[in-house]
Design a protein around this motif. Structure first.
Motif, PDB file in Angstrom:
ATOM      1  N   GLY A 124       0.816  -1.222   0.000  1.00  0.00           N
ATOM      2  CA  GLY A 124       0.000   0.000   0.000  1.00  0.00           C
ATOM      3  C   GLY A 124       0.846   1.266   0.000  1.00  0.00           C
ATOM      4  N   CYS A 125       2.108   1.135   0.371  1.00  0.00           N
ATOM      5  CA  CYS A 125       3.067   2.244   0.242  1.00  0.00           C
ATOM      6  C   CYS A 125       3.577   2.283  -1.200  1.00  0.00           C
ATOM      7  CB  CYS A 125       4.216   2.039   1.222  1.00  0.00           C
ATOM      8  SG  CYS A 125       5.702   3.014   0.911  1.00  0.00           S
ATOM      9  N   GLN A 126       3.959   1.119  -1.718  1.00  0.00           N
ATOM     10  CA  GLN A 126       4.560   1.069  -3.061  1.00  0.00           C
ATOM     11  C   GLN A 126       3.588   1.541  -4.142  1.00  0.00           C
ATOM     12  OE1 GLN A 126       6.108  -2.904  -3.640  1.00  0.00           O
ATOM     13  NE2 GLN A 126       7.556  -2.733  -1.950  1.00  0.00           N
ATOM     14  N   ILE A 132       0.470   8.985  -6.757  1.00  0.00           N
ATOM     15  CA  ILE A 132       0.182   9.981  -5.713  1.00  0.00           C
ATOM     16  C   ILE A 132       1.482  10.592  -5.190  1.00  0.00           C
ATOM     17  CG2 ILE A 132      -0.745  10.251  -3.371  1.00  0.00           C
ATOM     18  CD1 ILE A 132      -2.831   8.048  -4.176  1.00  0.00           C
ATOM     19  N   ILE A 133       2.525   9.760  -5.085  1.00  0.00           N
ATOM     20  CA  ILE A 133       3.846  10.257  -4.692  1.00  0.00           C
ATOM     21  C   ILE A 133       4.783  10.045  -5.884  1.00  0.00           C
ATOM     22  CG2 ILE A 133       5.818   9.974  -3.116  1.00  0.00           C
ATOM     23  CD1 ILE A 133       3.861   8.975  -0.998  1.00  0.00           C
ATOM     24  N   PRO A 134       5.429  11.131  -6.375  1.00  0.00           N
ATOM     25  CA  PRO A 134       6.313  10.968  -7.536  1.00  0.00           C
ATOM     26  C   PRO A 134       7.501  10.060  -7.214  1.00  0.00           C
ATOM     27  CG  PRO A 134       5.772  13.286  -7.154  1.00  0.00           C
ATOM     28  CD  PRO A 134       5.292  12.530  -5.959  1.00  0.00           C
ATOM     29  N   GLY A 135       7.765   9.111  -8.105  1.00  0.00           N
ATOM     30  CA  GLY A 135       8.899   8.219  -7.909  1.00  0.00           C
ATOM     31  C   GLY A 135       8.568   6.810  -8.343  1.00  0.00           C
ATOM     32  N   LYS A 136       9.534   5.928  -8.112  1.00  0.00           N
ATOM     33  CA  LYS A 136       9.394   4.551  -8.577  1.00  0.00           C
ATOM     34  C   LYS A 136       9.638   3.567  -7.439  1.00  0.00           C
ATOM     35  CE  LYS A 136      10.942   5.431 -13.269  1.00  0.00           C
ATOM     36  NZ  LYS A 136      11.940   5.165 -14.296  1.00  0.00           N
ATOM     37  N   VAL A 137       9.294   2.318  -7.722  1.00  0.00           N
ATOM     38  CA  VAL A 137       9.569   1.224  -6.794  1.00  0.00           C
ATOM     39  C   VAL A 137      10.507   0.261  -7.513  1.00  0.00           C
ATOM     40  CG1 VAL A 137       8.538  -0.678  -5.494  1.00  0.00           C
ATOM     41  CG2 VAL A 137       7.354   1.530  -5.646  1.00  0.00           C
ATOM     42  N   LEU A 138      11.670   0.030  -6.908  1.00  0.00           N
ATOM     43  CA  LEU A 138      12.726  -0.737  -7.566  1.00  0.00           C
ATOM     44  C   LEU A 138      12.947  -2.085  -6.887  1.00  0.00           C
ATOM     45  CD1 LEU A 138      15.299   2.217  -7.887  1.00  0.00           C
ATOM     46  CD2 LEU A 138      13.495   1.553  -9.505  1.00  0.00           C
ATOM     47  N   VAL A 161       9.124  -6.983   5.370  1.00  0.00           N
ATOM     48  CA  VAL A 161       9.088  -8.159   4.478  1.00  0.00           C
ATOM     49  C   VAL A 161       8.808  -7.637   3.080  1.00  0.00           C
ATOM     50  CG1 VAL A 161       8.046 -10.370   3.940  1.00  0.00           C
ATOM     51  CG2 VAL A 161       7.909  -9.531   6.254  1.00  0.00           C
ATOM     52  N   HIS A 162       9.833  -7.564   2.238  1.00  0.00           N
ATOM     53  CA  HIS A 162       9.597  -7.049   0.874  1.00  0.00           C
ATOM     54  C   HIS A 162      10.773  -7.353  -0.040  1.00  0.00           C
ATOM     55  CE1 HIS A 162      12.037  -3.143   1.459  1.00  0.00           C
ATOM     56  NE2 HIS A 162      12.149  -3.812   2.582  1.00  0.00           N
ATOM     57  N   SER A 163      10.491  -7.343  -1.327  1.00  0.00           N
ATOM     58  CA  SER A 163      11.532  -7.584  -2.332  1.00  0.00           C
ATOM     59  C   SER A 163      11.771  -6.355  -3.208  1.00  0.00           C
ATOM     60  CB  SER A 163      11.126  -8.762  -3.227  1.00  0.00           C
ATOM     61  OG  SER A 163      10.918  -9.914  -2.444  1.00  0.00           O
ATOM     62  N   TYR A 164      10.901  -5.353  -3.076  1.00  0.00           N
ATOM     63  CA  TYR A 164      11.003  -4.102  -3.844  1.00  0.00           C
ATOM     64  C   TYR A 164      11.010  -2.946  -2.850  1.00  0.00           C
ATOM     65  CZ  TYR A 164       9.784  -7.046  -7.810  1.00  0.00           C
ATOM     66  OH  TYR A 164       9.795  -8.022  -8.763  1.00  0.00           O
TER      67      TYR A 164
END
Lengths: 255, 200
Positions: free
Chosen positions: B81-83, B99-105, B144-147
């Motif tokens: 829900g953040c990503q 909603i927030i400028p940027g990417k998830v890597l 707990v995440h991979s991105y």
């Protein structure tokens, strides 16, 4: 910096925490919900509950324990024992557990790992693995099941890699040789498997004092260390173990 | 009243239990209208970006989250829900809510890291946002995440964590706050963060 985790294991039978004592069978040592709450207060990082209830009619008792634990502690916990299909997994997760551990069932039916991982995410699926030293195996260790009573044809290292490729998100590696000795974890196999896989490895079996945790979390390359009797009746608190580890330079979460 | 968005993204049980424990009024809903009427919104989730976005698009919940974010009322995103608040995720190359400028890597396993990044890790927040009031700098939260989130502007970063690289583990833009970690599984300090959200 990622912290090394201290995980406490509770064996639960018919809704009570129990401990196998040689020649005496299983002895009840407390209420799992109360014990979980106490270890949470002490700052444990995670808990594992193994359901060793013999009869399947009493499975509902474990789900009730899981629900009551989830209402009281706000850290991840894992449930294992008696989980043989995705419906069992779902009921445990919906009751509030974060992870499911599968051991003998995964050996008998490896597809349960991939089915669980695709439905619930690989972070939920923990492979429990009992290994015993055996020179006949390529890695020197053989996978055993049913609490160590039944040998399999699987090599421990190969099985760990296969489980990872099937979608396991973590491995709890229990050394049958070290288990119950309180003389320290089996560093050799822990290091071998932890270095070979790309998922976290939790060391289990053999903890008797804080130095053993230091050794397995440094030399043994484990991401986490499982303890049971040390804290259940060995006179150690989570705080005391962590203070020692902290003083030895092992990164642990302090309250 | 907090509206918790139910978009079939994994298990909402732990968020529900944590909110009940801290004694706040909330409801869990799949109804965009009902969620828009809440004072605050929590957008949680454990799952995968593309399938989550498909559900959000199909149900109208994605538009509801965007509308809520634009309303100025406090919104908290957690984990997936953040990503999804960002423009884009490398997870199956998914266009997200923007909603927030940027990417998830993606964390690179070439770095010798174990992926997923799982366990307790420290968050350096430097007191930059009231969501961390009363929480020590460098406290450990459960991940707990991979991105990982990579906001376009440094101004959006309110918490930073090291895992092979340094990444933004908490971000904020106006009324929108989001954490990559799980406050509902981070013990007493996690509950404190949720309480802080209620008083934002």
């Amino acid at each position: 910096m990622l912290q090394k985790r201290i995980i406490i294991c509770l064996d639960v039978r018919d809704g009570k925490t129990t401990k196998g004592i040689k020649f005496k069978g299983n002895v009840d040592i407390g209420d799992p919900v109360e014990m979980a709450a106490e270890y949470y207060r002490q700052g444990v990082d995670e808990l594992v509950f193994y359901d060793i209830t013999a009869s399947s009619e009493k499975r509902g008792i474990m789900i009730d324990v899981v629900s009551r634990v989830a209402e009281q502690i706000f850290i991840p916990f894992c449930v294992g024992g008696g989980i043989s299909n995705v419906a069992d997994m779902r009921s445990v997760l919906l009751a509030g557990a974060e992870k499911i551990s599968i051991n003998s069932q995964a050996v008998k039916n490896p597809d349960i790992i991939s089915e669980g991982a695709s439905l619930f995410g690989r972070q939920c699926i923990v492979l429990g693995m009992d290994a015993a030293a055996d020179r006949a195996m390529p890695s020197g260790y053989r996978v055993v099941i049913n609490g160590g009573r039944t040998a399999t044809g699987l090599d421990a290292l190969e099985w760990a890699l296969k489980a990872e490729s099937l979608g396991a998100g973590e491995i709890v590696l229990n050394s049958i040789d070290a288990d119950g000795t309180r003389e320290g974890y089996e560093l050799n196999i822990t290091r071998m498997i932890s270095e070979a896989v790309g998922i976290p490895v939790v060391a289990s079996g053999g903890a008797g004092k804080s130095e053993h945790l230091r050794d397995v979390l440094t030399d043994g390359k484990a991401d986490a260390a499982l303890v049971a009797s040390m804290v259940h009746f060995g006179g150690y608190t989570v705080g005391a173990i962590k203070e020692y580890l902290c003083s030895e330079g092992v990164p642990v979460r302090m309250l | 009243m907090i509206g918790v968005v139910d978009y079939e993204a994994g298990n909402l049980k732990s968020v529900e239990l944590a909110l009940r424990h801290i004694g706040v009024d909330f409801y869990i809903s799949k109804d965009p209208e009902k969620l828009l009427s809440a004072d605050r919104m929590i957008f949680p989730g454990v799952g995968e970006a593309q399938s989550s976005m498909e559900v959000l698009d199909r149900t109208g919940l994605g538009d509801a989250v965007k509308e809520f974010a634009a309303s100025g009322k406090p919104l908290l995103g957690i984990c997936i829900g953040c990503q999804i608040l960002f423009d884009f995720s490398e997870e199956r190359n998914t266009d997200c809510l923007g909603i927030i400028p940027g990417k998830v890597l993606e964390f690179s396993s070439d770095m010798g890291l174990k992926v997923p990044h799982m366990g307790w890790n420290q968050v350096s927040h430097l007191g930059r946002h009231p969501i961390f009031d009363g929480i020590d700098d460098d406290s450990a939260f459960y991940f707990v995440h991979s991105y990982y989130p990579s906001p376009a502007s440094n101004d959006a970063e309110i918490g930073r964590t090291e895992y092979g690289i340094e990444f933004s583990s908490a971000v904020a833009k106006n009324n929108v706050v989001a954490t990559q970690f799980h406050p509902e599984k981070s013990g007493e300090i996690g509950l404190k963060l949720l309480k802080n959200f209620i008083s934002l």
